[in-house]
Design an enzyme around this catalytic site. Structure first.
Site, PDB file in Angstrom:
ATOM      1  N   SER A  65      14.130 -30.761 -21.153  1.00  0.00           N
ATOM      2  CA  SER A  65      13.187 -30.324 -20.123  1.00  0.00           C
ATOM      3  C   SER A  65      13.350 -28.832 -19.899  1.00  0.00           C
ATOM      4  CB  SER A  65      13.448 -31.048 -18.792  1.00  0.00           C
ATOM      5  OG  SER A  65      13.340 -32.442 -18.927  1.00  0.00           O
ATOM      6  N   SER A 125       9.986 -34.469 -22.836  1.00  0.00           N
ATOM      7  CA  SER A 125      10.375 -33.207 -22.211  1.00  0.00           C
ATOM      8  C   SER A 125       9.684 -33.065 -20.863  1.00  0.00           C
ATOM      9  CB  SER A 125       9.993 -32.037 -23.130  1.00  0.00           C
ATOM     10  OG  SER A 125      10.462 -30.815 -22.623  1.00  0.00           O
ATOM     11  N   ASP A 155       8.542 -30.721 -18.240  1.00  0.00           N
ATOM     12  CA  ASP A 155       8.278 -29.278 -18.164  1.00  0.00           C
ATOM     13  C   ASP A 155       7.440 -28.994 -16.925  1.00  0.00           C
ATOM     14  OD1 ASP A 155       9.487 -29.169 -20.734  1.00  0.00           O
ATOM     15  OD2 ASP A 155       7.573 -29.701 -21.641  1.00  0.00           O
TER      16      ASP A 155
END
Length: 355
Positions: free
Chosen positions: A235, A273, A275
Site C-alpha cells: 500500500s 494495494s 492506495d
C-alpha cells in the site's frame, strides 16, 4: 543528473521549498516513534496539520481512494464533511485501533465537553501492512508510542526524518526497503506563491517496475535481489498539505493527482494495494461551534489548480524517491531482510544512465 536536497535524483521542474519536505507548509509538523528490536520492526508517525485545537477549528480536506484495499479509519466522515479535526496517524495495519484510541485520548484532554455537549471526535488513521518484516501478531505498538510521536510533532516544525523511521520502519517498496518520504514544491499564480508538501508511507510496487526520474531500473535491481515477479501488493498513503486557499472539493481534485506521481514510479495500483491520498489546506479553518462565524475566504480560481496538480504529482513522486534513498537495510522477523536501494545499487548513478 540534478539531485534533490536529500542527495537523491530530483524529479520534476517546479522549485522545491527550503526543506523539500511537507514542513515547508507553515505550521505543519511531524513526529515519529520507532520500534526496532528483533522481530519488532514497526512504529508510529503523526502529522500535526496545524497547531491549536483542530477539533474546535477544523481544516478543509479532500480525499482520493486510488485503490481501496485498506483498513484506514475516519475516511467516511472526511469524504462527507470535507474537514479534518484531529492529527493524522500513520501506523501498521493491526495498530489502527490503538492509534485511534490515542488520538481520541488527546482530543478528550483538549476538549472537556467532547462526547458530551460536543460531538465525538473523528480520529484520522492511515495504515500499511508491515508484516513482512515486523511480527504484526505481537501487537507491539501501544497508545503510548502514538502519544510519543504526537508529542514530538507538537514541539513544532523542523527537519523531517525519512526512510526506516516511525511507521516506515517495517515497510517495503518495490522489493526494497521503503518507508517514510517527503518532498515539497512551490507554485506561483498571478503574483502569489504557494507551497504544497507531500508525505508518503511507501509500501507498494513490484520490483521489476521501479522507475526513478523516468528511468526504469527495476529489472536490473530485481536481478540483484533475486526476486520473483508477481502481482503488486502492499500500500501507499499520500498526505498532501498546501497553504493555498482551496475548498474541500478542490482539495479532492488535488488529492487525485497523487496518483500521477505514484504511477511515474512504476505502480499500477494492483488489486492488493491500498492506495489513498488526502489533501488539506492550512489557509482557513472551519469552526466547530455554530455561534462562531464561518470565515470569508476567497478561494483560488479553478484555472489556478493546474499548478497545484503538477505540484501534487511531482511532490508525491519525489517523496517516494526520498523514501527509497533515505531507507536503511532492516532485518526483522524470521531473519527476513529488506535491503536499501543504496546498498543494492551503490552504483545507482551509472545504473540510471544505462537504463
Amino acid at each position: 543528473m540534478e539531485l534533490s536536497a536529500l542527495g537523491a535524483p530530483r524529479v520534476g521542474v517546479l522549485p522545491a521549498g527550503a526543506l523539500d519536505a511537507i514542513t515547508d507548509v507553515p505550521g505543519v509538523a511531524l513526529g515519529h516513534c520507532t520500534l526496532a528490536d528483533g522481530a519488532t520492526q514497526t512504529g508510529a508517525t503523526v502529522l500535526l496539520p496545524q497547531p491549536g485545537n483542530l477539533f474546535l477549528h477544523k481544516l478543509p480536506a479532500g480525499l482520493a481512494v486510488i485503490n481501496g484495499f485498506g483498513k484506514s479509519l475516519g475516511l467516511m466522515q472526511v469524504q462527507e464533511l470535507g474537514t479534518l479535526e484531529s492529527p493524522i496517524a500513520l501506523v501498521s495495519t493491526l495498530a489502527v485501533g490503538t492509534a485511534a484510541t490515542a488520538l481520541v485520548r488527546d482530543g478528550l484532554a483538549q476538549n472537556p465537553e467532547l462526547a458530551r455537549s460536543l460531538p465525538t471526535l473523528n480520529p484520522l488513521v492511515f495504515e500499511c501492512n508491515d508484516g513482512w518484516l515486523n511480527d504484526a501478531r505481537a501487537l507491539a505498538l501501544q497508545e503510548s508510542h502514538v502519544a510519543q510521536a504526537l508529542a514530538v510533532a507538537c514541539e513544532g516544525p523542523g527537519s523531517v526524518a525519512q526512510g526506516s523511521v516511525g511507521a516506515g520502519r517495517g515497510m517495503s517498496c518495490h522489493g526494497l526497503k521503503g518507508g517514510i518520504g517527503s518532498a515539497s514544491r512551490r507554485v506561483a499564480w498571478q503574483g502569489r506563491g504557494f507551497n504544497l508538501g507531500a508525505l508518503v508511507l511507501a509500501n507498494q510496487g513490484r520490483p521489476e517496475a521501479l522507475t526513478i526520474a523516468g528511468r526504469r531500473i527495476g529489472a536490473q535491481l530485481q536481478a540483484r535481489l533475486h526476486a520473483d515477479a508477481g502481482p503488486e501488493r502492499g500500500s501507499i498513503i499520500v498526505l498532501l498539505a498546501t497553504d493555498a486557499p482551496l475548498d474541500a472539493r478542490q482539495l479532492g481534485r488535488v488529492a487525485r493527482r497523487a496518483a500521477a506521481g505514484l504511477a511515474r514510479t512504476g505502480s499500477d495500483y494492483g488489486h492488493g494495494s491500498g492506495d489513498i491520498a488526502l489533501a488539506f489546506s492550512t489557509a482557513w479553518r472551519v469552526p466547530q461551534l455554530a455561534d462562531e462565524p464561518m470565515p470569508a475566504v476567497a478561494m483560488l480560481h479553478e484555472s489556478a489548480l493546474d499548478g497545484l496538480f503538477q505540484a501534487a504529482a511531482e511532490a508525491t513522486e519525489q517523496a517516494i524517491v526520498h523514501a527509497l534513498f533515505a531507507a536503511t537495510t532492516v532485518t526483522g522477523r524470521d531473519g527476513r531482510t529488506r535491503r536499501a536501494l543504496t546498498d543494492v545499487a551503490p552504483d545507482w548513478r551509472a545504473l540510471m544512465m544505462t537504463s
